[in-house]
Design a protein around this motif. Structure first.
Motif, mmCIF file in Angstrom:
data_model
loop_
_atom_site.group_PDB
_atom_site.id
_atom_site.type_symbol
_atom_site.label_atom_id
_atom_site.label_comp_id
_atom_site.label_asym_id
_atom_site.label_seq_id
_atom_site.Cartn_x
_atom_site.Cartn_y
_atom_site.Cartn_z
ATOM 1 N N CYS A 111 -15.016 -27.325 -74.269
ATOM 2 C CA CYS A 111 -14.799 -26.855 -75.642
ATOM 3 C C CYS A 111 -14.284 -25.421 -75.705
ATOM 4 N N GLU A 112 -13.032 -25.220 -75.342
ATOM 5 C CA GLU A 112 -12.452 -23.883 -75.442
ATOM 6 C C GLU A 112 -12.092 -23.511 -76.872
ATOM 7 N N ASN A 113 -12.232 -24.446 -77.799
ATOM 8 C CA ASN A 113 -12.110 -24.097 -79.211
ATOM 9 C C ASN A 113 -13.248 -23.178 -79.650
ATOM 10 N N LEU A 114 -14.303 -23.109 -78.837
ATOM 11 C CA LEU A 114 -15.440 -22.236 -79.127
ATOM 12 C C LEU A 114 -15.353 -20.899 -78.380
ATOM 13 N N GLN A 115 -14.222 -20.673 -77.725
ATOM 14 C CA GLN A 115 -13.991 -19.409 -77.022
ATOM 15 C C GLN A 115 -13.716 -18.298 -78.032
ATOM 16 N N ARG A 116 -13.885 -17.056 -77.622
ATOM 17 C CA ARG A 116 -13.508 -15.919 -78.466
ATOM 18 C C ARG A 116 -12.041 -16.058 -78.854
ATOM 19 N N THR A 117 -11.702 -15.706 -80.059
ATOM 20 C CA THR A 117 -10.398 -15.884 -80.705
ATOM 21 C C THR A 117 -10.074 -17.353 -80.947
ATOM 22 N N GLY A 118 -11.004 -18.253 -80.660
ATOM 23 C CA GLY A 118 -10.797 -19.663 -80.957
ATOM 24 C C GLY A 118 -9.898 -20.400 -80.002
ATOM 25 N N ALA A 119 -9.661 -19.842 -78.818
ATOM 26 C CA ALA A 119 -8.788 -20.522 -77.854
ATOM 27 C C ALA A 119 -8.970 -19.938 -76.457
ATOM 28 N N PHE A 120 -8.570 -20.715 -75.468
ATOM 29 C CA PHE A 120 -8.680 -20.317 -74.062
ATOM 30 C C PHE A 120 -7.879 -19.066 -73.752
ATOM 31 N N LYS A 121 -6.896 -18.741 -74.590
ATOM 32 C CA LYS A 121 -5.996 -17.625 -74.305
ATOM 33 C C LYS A 121 -6.728 -16.293 -74.137
ATOM 34 N N PHE A 122 -7.917 -16.186 -74.697
ATOM 35 C CA PHE A 122 -8.685 -14.949 -74.553
ATOM 36 C C PHE A 122 -8.925 -14.628 -73.081
ATOM 37 N N ARG A 123 -9.150 -15.669 -72.280
ATOM 38 C CA ARG A 123 -9.460 -15.454 -70.863
ATOM 39 C C ARG A 123 -8.322 -14.736 -70.140
ATOM 40 N N GLY A 124 -7.113 -15.255 -70.282
ATOM 41 C CA GLY A 124 -5.976 -14.635 -69.616
ATOM 42 C C GLY A 124 -5.668 -13.260 -70.169
ATOM 43 N N ALA A 125 -5.796 -13.114 -71.493
ATOM 44 C CA ALA A 125 -5.494 -11.826 -72.121
ATOM 45 C C ALA A 125 -6.431 -10.737 -71.609
ATOM 46 N N TYR A 126 -7.721 -11.041 -71.544
ATOM 47 C CA TYR A 126 -8.671 -10.028 -71.093
ATOM 48 C C TYR A 126 -8.499 -9.734 -69.601
ATOM 49 N N ASN A 127 -8.274 -10.779 -68.808
ATOM 50 C CA ASN A 127 -8.099 -10.568 -67.370
ATOM 51 C C ASN A 127 -6.890 -9.687 -67.096
ATOM 52 N N CYS A 128 -5.854 -9.819 -67.913
ATOM 53 C CA CYS A 128 -4.634 -9.035 -67.718
ATOM 54 C C CYS A 128 -4.775 -7.616 -68.269
ATOM 55 N N LEU A 129 -5.178 -7.493 -69.535
ATOM 56 C CA LEU A 129 -5.199 -6.174 -70.165
ATOM 57 C C LEU A 129 -6.277 -5.261 -69.593
ATOM 58 N N SER A 130 -7.353 -5.832 -69.086
ATOM 59 C CA SER A 130 -8.410 -4.999 -68.498
ATOM 60 C C SER A 130 -7.933 -4.326 -67.212
ATOM 61 N N ALA A 155 -3.954 -9.269 -79.205
ATOM 62 C CA ALA A 155 -4.323 -8.333 -80.266
ATOM 63 C C ALA A 155 -5.814 -8.020 -80.223
ATOM 64 N N THR A 156 -6.628 -9.057 -80.047
ATOM 65 C CA THR A 156 -8.079 -8.874 -80.031
ATOM 66 C C THR A 156 -8.524 -8.041 -78.834
ATOM 67 N N VAL A 157 -8.003 -8.383 -77.662
ATOM 68 C CA VAL A 157 -8.381 -7.639 -76.459
ATOM 69 C C VAL A 157 -7.858 -6.209 -76.529
ATOM 70 N N GLY A 158 -6.661 -6.045 -77.079
ATOM 71 C CA GLY A 158 -6.128 -4.698 -77.249
ATOM 72 C C GLY A 158 -7.043 -3.844 -78.105
#
Length: 333
Positions: free
Chosen positions: A46-65, A89-92
């Protein structure tokens, strides 16, 4: 071909450590009805329950951090149909990194507004007459920003790989036969292929694309990246990449066992099924793997299957239509 190098098993492990305590460890659900319908053992990730509502948060945080802020004091620019942009946007905002998001003007309003709510500068474009990559490149020429594409970035893919890596861990000692995963540009399916290899697991990875936007399926058949004839025309907005991203395709061409498609009516039925039977709110592109399962339940008979629901950012009008339209029938035993 791209000179980018695919993430390794160690890269996925590092991504999991980076995301620990930041990303949601999303649940892996079971459904007696799905098991009975398919004759299989089905797990829903259930990645619909991930932060920002999608799996994309994982890649965004791993990259921007890991961004070199000295080299890119202007922050980042990303292009996206919605979920990647919202995640960047959220991770930024979380990390204090300025973000510009290039989004199609016809992207779902909810995704545009969420990017803006997280302090991103949103640049809208016409997907039929303009190139998002060119717009991002022009922005980068004028300002010291890093371009963060949704697929062609090893750190993004390593982050997306943690979805399947986490699911394999949650299944435990049970041998998984198949993982069904939504596919647009191919980053999540590529990460899933890499995660299965890293576990290691002998599970087959089945990608699922929207009908008439099956660029990955056609690309695997031809051996080169194919382009979709249309750039819009499906409710699965999150999956409407014009062509497979280069690095993900180099992984998917070796790792995918099968690519399926699902039509918009089948996706609407899956949205309704997910809500009525699983109590999950899912967006069209996020639920497409479940749609393929429901459309041909016999295809997984006797198997243990993980189905990834990758996002839940559905437009209210589409969700209402899925629940109420007379031509969208509930799936029953």
């Amino acid at each position: 071909m791209t000179d980018l190098i695919a993430p390794t098993a160690n890269d996925i492990i590092e991504a999991r450590h980076t995301l620990e305590g930041v990303a949601v460890r999303t649940p892996l659900l079971r459904s007696e009805k799905l098991d009975a319908m398919t004759g299989a053992r089905v797990f829903i990730k259930c990645e619909n329950l991930q932060r920002t509502g999608a799996f994309k948060f994982r890649g965004a945080y791993n990259c921007l951090s890991r961004l070199d802020r000295a080299a890119f004091p202007g922050g980042v620019v990303a292009y996206s149909t919605g979920n990647h942009g919202q995640a960047i946007a959220t991770v930024g905002r979380m990390l204090g990194i300025a973000a510009t998001i290039v989004m199609p003007a016809d992207a779902p309003a909810i995704k545009i507004s969420k990017a803006r709510e997280n302090c991103a500068n949103v640049v809208l474009y016409d997907r039929h007459t303009q190139s998002r990559e060119q717009i991002a490149a022009e922005i980068a020429e004028k300002s010291p920003v890093a371009i963060v594409p949704p697929g062609d970035n090893p750190l993004i893919i390593a982050g997306q790989a943690t979805v399947a890596a986490e699911a394999f861990e949650q299944v435990g000692d049970i041998a998984v036969d198949t993982v069904m995963v939504p596919c647009g540009g191919g980053g999540l399916s590529a990460g899933t292929c890499l995660a299965a290899r890293a576990v290691p697991s002998s599970a087959e990875i089945w990608a699922v694309e929207p009908e008439d936007f099956d660029d990955t399926r056609r690309s695997l058949a031809s051996g080169k990246r194919e382009v979709n004839q249309a750039l819009s025309g499906s409710i699965c907005d999150a999956l409407l990449a014009p062509t497979p991203a280069e690095l993900p395709f180099s992984i998917n061409r070796e790792g995918l066992a099968k690519v399926l498609v699902a039509s918009d009516p089948e996706v609407l039925r899956a949205i309704r099924y997910a809500f009525e039977e699983l109590r999950l709110v899912a967006e069209p592109g996020g639920v497409i793997a479940l749609a393929a399962l429901l459309n041909d339940p016999q295809a997984v008979r006797g198997k243990t299957v993980i189905v990834i629901i990758s996002g839940g950012n559905v437009e209210p009008t589409i969700f209402t239509h899925a629940l109420n339209a007379a031509d969208v029938q509930s799936i029953t035993l």
